[in-house]
Design a protein around this motif. Structure first.
Motif, PDB file in Angstrom:
ATOM      1  N   VAL A 193       0.841  -1.204   0.000  1.00 35.10           N
ATOM      2  CA  VAL A 193       0.000   0.000   0.000  1.00 35.10           C
ATOM      3  C   VAL A 193       0.873   1.249   0.000  1.00 35.10           C
ATOM      4  N   LEU A 194       1.912   1.245   0.819  1.00 39.81           N
ATOM      5  CA  LEU A 194       2.789   2.408   0.905  1.00 39.81           C
ATOM      6  C   LEU A 194       3.543   2.632  -0.401  1.00 39.81           C
ATOM      7  N   GLU A 195       3.990   1.554  -1.037  1.00 40.60           N
ATOM      8  CA  GLU A 195       4.657   1.701  -2.339  1.00 40.60           C
ATOM      9  C   GLU A 195       3.752   2.407  -3.333  1.00 40.60           C
ATOM     10  N   ALA A 196       2.494   1.987  -3.387  1.00 46.11           N
ATOM     11  CA  ALA A 196       1.551   2.612  -4.311  1.00 46.11           C
ATOM     12  C   ALA A 196       1.346   4.081  -3.949  1.00 46.11           C
ATOM     13  N   ALA A 197       1.315   4.379  -2.645  1.00 48.44           N
ATOM     14  CA  ALA A 197       1.064   5.749  -2.199  1.00 48.44           C
ATOM     15  C   ALA A 197       2.252   6.666  -2.465  1.00 48.44           C
ATOM     16  N   LEU A 198       3.470   6.131  -2.463  1.00 50.73           N
ATOM     17  CA  LEU A 198       4.655   6.974  -2.663  1.00 50.73           C
ATOM     18  C   LEU A 198       4.702   7.558  -4.067  1.00 50.73           C
ATOM     19  N   GLY A 199       4.223   6.817  -5.052  1.00 48.24           N
ATOM     20  CA  GLY A 199       4.197   7.337  -6.416  1.00 48.24           C
ATOM     21  C   GLY A 199       5.577   7.527  -7.002  1.00 48.24           C
ATOM     22  N   ASP A 200       5.665   8.464  -7.966  1.00 46.11           N
ATOM     23  CA  ASP A 200       6.927   8.675  -8.679  1.00 46.11           C
ATOM     24  C   ASP A 200       7.521  10.061  -8.472  1.00 46.11           C
ATOM     25  N   GLY A 201       6.888  10.888  -7.645  1.00 46.47           N
ATOM     26  CA  GLY A 201       7.413  12.220  -7.364  1.00 46.47           C
ATOM     27  C   GLY A 201       7.079  13.277  -8.401  1.00 46.47           C
ATOM     28  N   VAL A 202       6.334  12.922  -9.434  1.00 42.93           N
ATOM     29  CA  VAL A 202       5.943  13.883 -10.463  1.00 42.93           C
ATOM     30  C   VAL A 202       4.564  14.432 -10.115  1.00 42.93           C
ATOM     31  N   LYS A 203       4.468  15.746  -9.908  1.00 43.58           N
ATOM     32  CA  LYS A 203       3.187  16.363  -9.549  1.00 43.58           C
ATOM     33  C   LYS A 203       2.277  16.376 -10.764  1.00 43.58           C
ATOM     34  N   ARG A 204       1.055  15.874 -10.581  1.00 43.63           N
ATOM     35  CA  ARG A 204       0.077  15.841 -11.668  1.00 43.63           C
ATOM     36  C   ARG A 204      -1.320  15.943 -11.078  1.00 43.63           C
ATOM     37  N   VAL A 205      -2.290  16.231 -11.907  1.00 41.31           N
ATOM     38  CA  VAL A 205      -3.694  16.196 -11.511  1.00 41.31           C
ATOM     39  C   VAL A 205      -4.226  14.811 -11.867  1.00 41.31           C
ATOM     40  N   PHE A 206      -4.677  14.066 -10.868  1.00 48.88           N
ATOM     41  CA  PHE A 206      -5.148  12.707 -11.100  1.00 48.88           C
ATOM     42  C   PHE A 206      -6.596  12.700 -11.579  1.00 48.88           C
ATOM     43  N   PRO A 207      -6.984  11.662 -12.305  1.00 49.20           N
ATOM     44  CA  PRO A 207      -8.365  11.595 -12.805  1.00 49.20           C
ATOM     45  C   PRO A 207      -9.412  11.776 -11.717  1.00 49.20           C
ATOM     46  N   GLY A 208      -9.127  11.242 -10.532  1.00 46.93           N
ATOM     47  CA  GLY A 208     -10.086  11.370  -9.443  1.00 46.93           C
ATOM     48  C   GLY A 208     -10.279  12.786  -8.951  1.00 46.93           C
ATOM     49  N   GLU A 209      -9.367  13.687  -9.331  1.00 44.84           N
ATOM     50  CA  GLU A 209      -9.483  15.091  -8.924  1.00 44.84           C
ATOM     51  C   GLU A 209     -10.314  15.927  -9.885  1.00 44.84           C
ATOM     52  N   GLU A 210     -10.592  15.410 -11.078  1.00 40.29           N
ATOM     53  CA  GLU A 210     -11.242  16.236 -12.102  1.00 40.29           C
ATOM     54  C   GLU A 210     -12.648  16.673 -11.692  1.00 40.29           C
ATOM     55  N   ALA A 211     -13.437  15.749 -11.159  1.00 39.57           N
ATOM     56  CA  ALA A 211     -14.794  16.122 -10.763  1.00 39.57           C
ATOM     57  C   ALA A 211     -14.798  17.122  -9.607  1.00 39.57           C
TER      58      ALA A 211
END
Length: 291
Positions: free
Chosen positions: A262-280
């Motif tokens: 879970v933590l690996e998935a949460a750490l991500g890649d360090g690139v700031k982006r707007v995720f699909p879940g944020e669009e709405a």
């Protein structure tokens, strides 16, 4: 830089390599060892690790004749070491079982003949225990196998680690930050050493070998960039043996692996982006939009 162990890469941006240390928690019983291998596989670990000694060499002279109370009666420390040590037949059985369960398996050799023994059994790597970090003859024997080496750094100074790294080389090396207290109190974890080792030895993956109770410190080590996590495992912490109390029981290991993923998935890649879940929420809540 990553190091290949078995079929897996260990290093930055690779899945954390989880090593379930069986050590001597099998108490000389092959069936217990096989049950612990099953625990590791069921939890989703990548490897199991044992310890291999030639008792007459690896037992310190001042300890050999000391009496110890064991489940098999009172015996000298040397006799106890002989009693719990696996030989060829046992390693063939547990090695085959680990391979059948899809796990890498290897051991910590505590003396040069044990390196030769493990090589005959085809281990994919060698692990140097913290207690053996200053045994330069052992380190040289391991280096000459050409196998990946995982080096624990507990009870060691930076000068001692420098010398060990010089002997082993860095091409196939994984360092493990460790504190050799059993069990380890949180105030001795010193997890920021993970980054200090990474900066001191550029390109060498750094992991964490923990001897604490609980999961929090190991999870924090992953958040700080540990490429591998090693924890002792047991069927029951109440079992006889010096490492049992600092070990994880089956449910604990399963929770550790789950939380690491879970933590690996949460750490991500360090690139700031707007995720699909944020669009709405963005469309609903943001009043001023920029082109």
């Amino acid at each position: 830089m990553s190091v290949r162990i078995g079929a897996r890469e260990v290093g930055p941006f690779e899945p954390v390599y989880v090593i379930a240390e069986i050590g001597l928690n099998h108490n000389g019983d092959v069936e217990v060892a096989k049950r612990l291998i099953d625990v590791a596989a069921d939890a989703g670990a990548q490897a199991v690790k044992f310890q291999k000694r030639t008792p007459e060499i690896a037992t310190p002279p001042h300890m050999r004749d000391q009496l110890r109370e064991t489940p098999w009666g009172t015996m000298t420390y040397l006799e106890y070491r002989r009693r719990v040590e696996f030989g060829d037949a046992e390693y063939r059985e547990v090695g085959a079982h680990a391979t059948a369960r899809g796990l890498d398996w290897f051991a910590s050799p505590w003396d040069v003949p044990s390196v030769e023994f493990l090589e005959r059994h085809g281990v994919v790597a060698h692990k140097i225990a913290s207690a053996c970090l200053t045994d330069l003859a052992l380190l040289d024997a391991v280096r000459r196998t050409g196998k990946p080496v995982i080096l624990s750094t507990g009870m060691s100074t930076l000068d001692e680690i420098d010398l060990a790294v010089e002997v082993l080389g860095t091409d196939r090396l994984v360092l493990m930050h460790a504190t050799s207290s059993y069990p380890m109190p949180p105030e001795e974890a010193n997890l920021l050493v993970i980054d200090a080792l990474r900066r001191r030895y550029p390109g060498v993956p750094v992991g964490y070998s923990g001897h604490e109770r609980g999961l929090q410190i190991s999870i924090a080590a992953v958040a700080l960039g540990a490429a591998a996590i090693e924890r002792h495992i047991t069927l029951d912490r109440a079992m006889w043996g010096s490492d049992q109390a600092a070990s994880l029981e089956p449910q604990g290991l399963a929770h550790l692996v789950r939380d690491i993923r879970v933590l690996e998935a949460a750490l991500g890649d360090g690139v700031k982006r707007v995720f699909p879940g944020e669009e709405a929420p963005k469309a609903k809540l943001r009043r001023i939009l920029q082109s």
